[in-house]
Design an enzyme around this catalytic site. Structure first.
Site, PDB file in Angstrom:
ATOM      1  N   GLU A 258      -6.040  -2.783  -0.215  1.00 17.12           N
ATOM      2  CA  GLU A 258      -4.606  -2.864  -0.781  1.00 17.12           C
ATOM      3  C   GLU A 258      -3.462  -3.127   0.275  1.00 17.12           C
ATOM      4  O   GLU A 258      -3.800  -2.800   1.286  1.00 17.12           O
ATOM      5  CB  GLU A 258      -4.311  -1.416  -1.264  1.00 17.12           C
ATOM      6  CG  GLU A 258      -2.995  -1.113  -1.718  1.00 17.12           C
ATOM      7  CD  GLU A 258      -2.420   0.362  -1.787  1.00 17.12           C
ATOM      8  OE1 GLU A 258      -1.591   0.754  -2.385  1.00 17.12           O
ATOM      9  OE2 GLU A 258      -3.494   1.133  -1.238  1.00 17.12           O
ATOM     10  N   LYS A 315      -0.043  -2.586  -9.940  1.00 17.53           N
ATOM     11  CA  LYS A 315      -0.243  -1.330 -10.202  1.00 17.53           C
ATOM     12  C   LYS A 315       0.554  -0.482 -10.952  1.00 17.53           C
ATOM     13  O   LYS A 315       1.913  -0.964 -11.000  1.00 17.53           O
ATOM     14  CB  LYS A 315      -0.236  -0.711  -8.762  1.00 17.53           C
ATOM     15  CG  LYS A 315      -0.537   0.932  -8.648  1.00 17.53           C
ATOM     16  CD  LYS A 315      -0.394   1.402  -7.406  1.00 17.53           C
ATOM     17  CE  LYS A 315      -0.969   2.672  -7.253  1.00 17.53           C
ATOM     18  NZ  LYS A 315      -0.685   3.403  -5.672  1.00 17.53           N
ATOM     19  N   CYS A 371      -5.502   2.171  -5.437  1.00 15.78           N
ATOM     20  CA  CYS A 371      -5.129   3.279  -4.637  1.00 15.78           C
ATOM     21  C   CYS A 371      -5.342   4.410  -5.575  1.00 15.78           C
ATOM     22  O   CYS A 371      -6.196   4.935  -6.313  1.00 15.78           O
ATOM     23  CB  CYS A 371      -4.026   3.331  -3.649  1.00 15.78           C
ATOM     24  SG  CYS A 371      -3.956   4.718  -2.562  1.00 15.78           S
TER      25      CYS A 371
END
Length: 493
Positions: A258, A315, A371
């Site tokens: 990430e 995301k 994440c």
């Protein structure tokens, strides 16, 4: 107000202290310890404290829950210590707010269980429902679920049938049986745990699907959060990833973690070209930040051998107060305050939702997670079943003691629930290849800079949980409630 909410008089500090001790002991079941043998008796003790309380069951549940979350989520102070001089003072308030906020779910369960008979089983049902609810309410936070104590052990395989909430429910029912401290009920609780373990061992003993011919390279730069965005250090970490990517032998896909690229590809097209050159004809999946004017996204981009972006994922399940400020855009619309608005560049904008990327006939279809998204089992249930799951993450925010290991453990449970291999690429660790039963096939340790070459494990057929989600758990909860109600009426007749 709280005293009215939790129905009745204060139970006394002695009982509260026992509840807090039980809650702290229960936390030993969470990673990295995984001490189920301590967590399970403590859970039974905690259920008994709530079930036998003459008054203030809600208070007992609140303080037991707060101690459990304080011990489990001690990593929450780590982000505030990255720049301790500016933000360190916030840490105690964050711990208190989070732990007591989550404990209110437990308090509500304790309060509801005090309203009828068979309070131990009633509390087990209400607490299982509360644990399910905290995975959804206010965007959700299903971290440190009670069922997570089994992730390192055979009973975790039950999650393939009924998910983490079902695992929590069965664990609580077993604890309620043991809390009765009568031989028959204790035997029933032990038998239930034994059945969970037996199913898990049976599933683990089944032949694993053959690994694919796809060879992956997982790159772990080990960029500490304090140095990650320093201009000089950022270039050093970037060059380290290029070096790891370019080494022999040539993989089919290289993956960076990430926010691994410290430059905007929109402003620096030469960066994508440099990544493509390092890839030597193979694609490279990288964590980036991207923008389209003011909005910013936390994204994963697949860099093709030509240096162009062939696939992208934004995301969508963002961290409240970490990646965005709740209602920040409304504050701009209604009050003219741009400081909290994501579309004004102050925080990330959420992507459109879970997305399965087709990477071609060789690499197959992948479900990317960035994440925090790996914490939410509901985000993995997509209309189109992928061939594998990919999580890229920056766990440097979580410190080195508990947070990274708990995050890693939850990723393993996602593999069990879906029956799919999960590839995890972390900035500072733990980077790992996880097979469809949640076993770690290969890994890079926390705090180690390096890369890992490994074959992509095979997938299992779709699991019941991947098909039906939380519906079986809700049916079990309704059934438990009906049994408690019928038995209470029978005793009162």
């Amino acid at each position: 107000m709280l005293r009215r909410l939790f129905a009745g008089s204060w139970p006394g500090w002695r009982v509260i202290a026992w509840a807090a001790l039980a809650g702290a002991m229960m936390a030993a079941g969470q990673a990295p310890l995984g001490w189920w043998w301590l967590a399970m008796p403590a859970l039974a003790w905690f259920v008994r404290l709530v079930a036998t309380a003459t008054t203030g069951a809600g208070w007992i549940a609140v303080f037991g829950g707060a101690a459990y979350f304080a011990a489990s989520l001690n990593w929450i102070i780590e982000p505030f210590l990255i720049d301790a001089q500016r933000y360190g003072w916030m840490a105690p308030f964050a711990v208190a707010f989070l732990c007591f906020g989550l404990a209110l779910f437990w308090g509500a369960a304790g309060w509801m269980s005090a309203k009828g008979g068979h309070r131990g089983f009633a509390f087990a049902g209400w607490l299982a429902l509360a644990e399910l609810a905290r995975g959804y309410v206010l965007t959700g936070f299903p971290w440190a679920l009670i069922g997570h104590i089994w992730i390192d052990h055979a009973p975790a395989q039950v999650a393939a049938l009924i998910g983490p909430s079902g695992l929590t429910l069965l664990t609580l029912v077993a604890a309620a049986l043991i809390a009765c401290v009568r031989p028959v009920q204790v035997g029933g609780g032990v038998a239930l745990l034994g059945a969970m373990a037996a199913f898990g061992m049976w599933r683990l003993d089944q032949p694993d699907p053959a690994p694919s011919d796809v060879m992956l390279r997982l790159v772990q730069p080990n960029a500490t959060q304090r140095m990650k965005w320093d201009p000089v250090e950022a270039r050093r970490f970037f060059d380290r990833q290029l070096d790891f990517t370019a080494r022999d032998p040539l993989p089919d896909l290289t993956i960076w973690p990430e926010t691994a690229v410290p430059y905007l590809l929109e402003d620096h097209p030469e960066v994508a070209q440099a990544i493509a050159v390092a890839g030597r004809g193979s694609p490279v999946a990288v964590g980036i930040q991207r923008t389209d004017g003011w909005p910013f996204w936390n994204s994963m981009a697949v860099i093709a051998p030509s240096g162009t972006v062939s696939a992208i994922y934004d995301k969508h399940h963002l961290v409240p107060f970490g990646e965005y400020i709740p209602f920040g855009d409304l504050a701009q619309d209604w009050l003219g305050l741009r400081a909290f608005a994501a579309r004004s560049g102050n925080g990330y904008t959420a992507g459109k939702g879970p997305t399965v990327l087709d990477l071609g006939p060789e690499l197959g279809k992948v479900l990317p997670l960035i994440c925090y998204e790996a914490v939410f089992p509901q985000d993995l249930r997509t209309p189109e079943r992928p061939d594998w799951i990919l999580q890229i993450t920056n766990d440097a925010w979580f410190g080195t003691l508990t947070g990274p290991y708990q995050h890693f453990a939850q990723a393993r449970l996602r593999a069990v629930e879906q029956g799919l291999p999960l590839i995890r690429v972390a900035n500072t660790g733990v980077t790992a290849v996880i097979n469809a039963k949640g076993r770690v096939v290969a890994d890079l340790a926390l705090g180690e800079a390096g890369y890992l070459d490994a074959a992509l494990p095979g997938a299992l057929p779709a699991t019941p949980y991947s098909r039906y989600g939380e519906w079986p758990v809700l049916v079990l909860l309704v059934g438990l409630g009906a049994l408690v109600l019928l038995h209470s009426r029978h005793k009162s007749a």
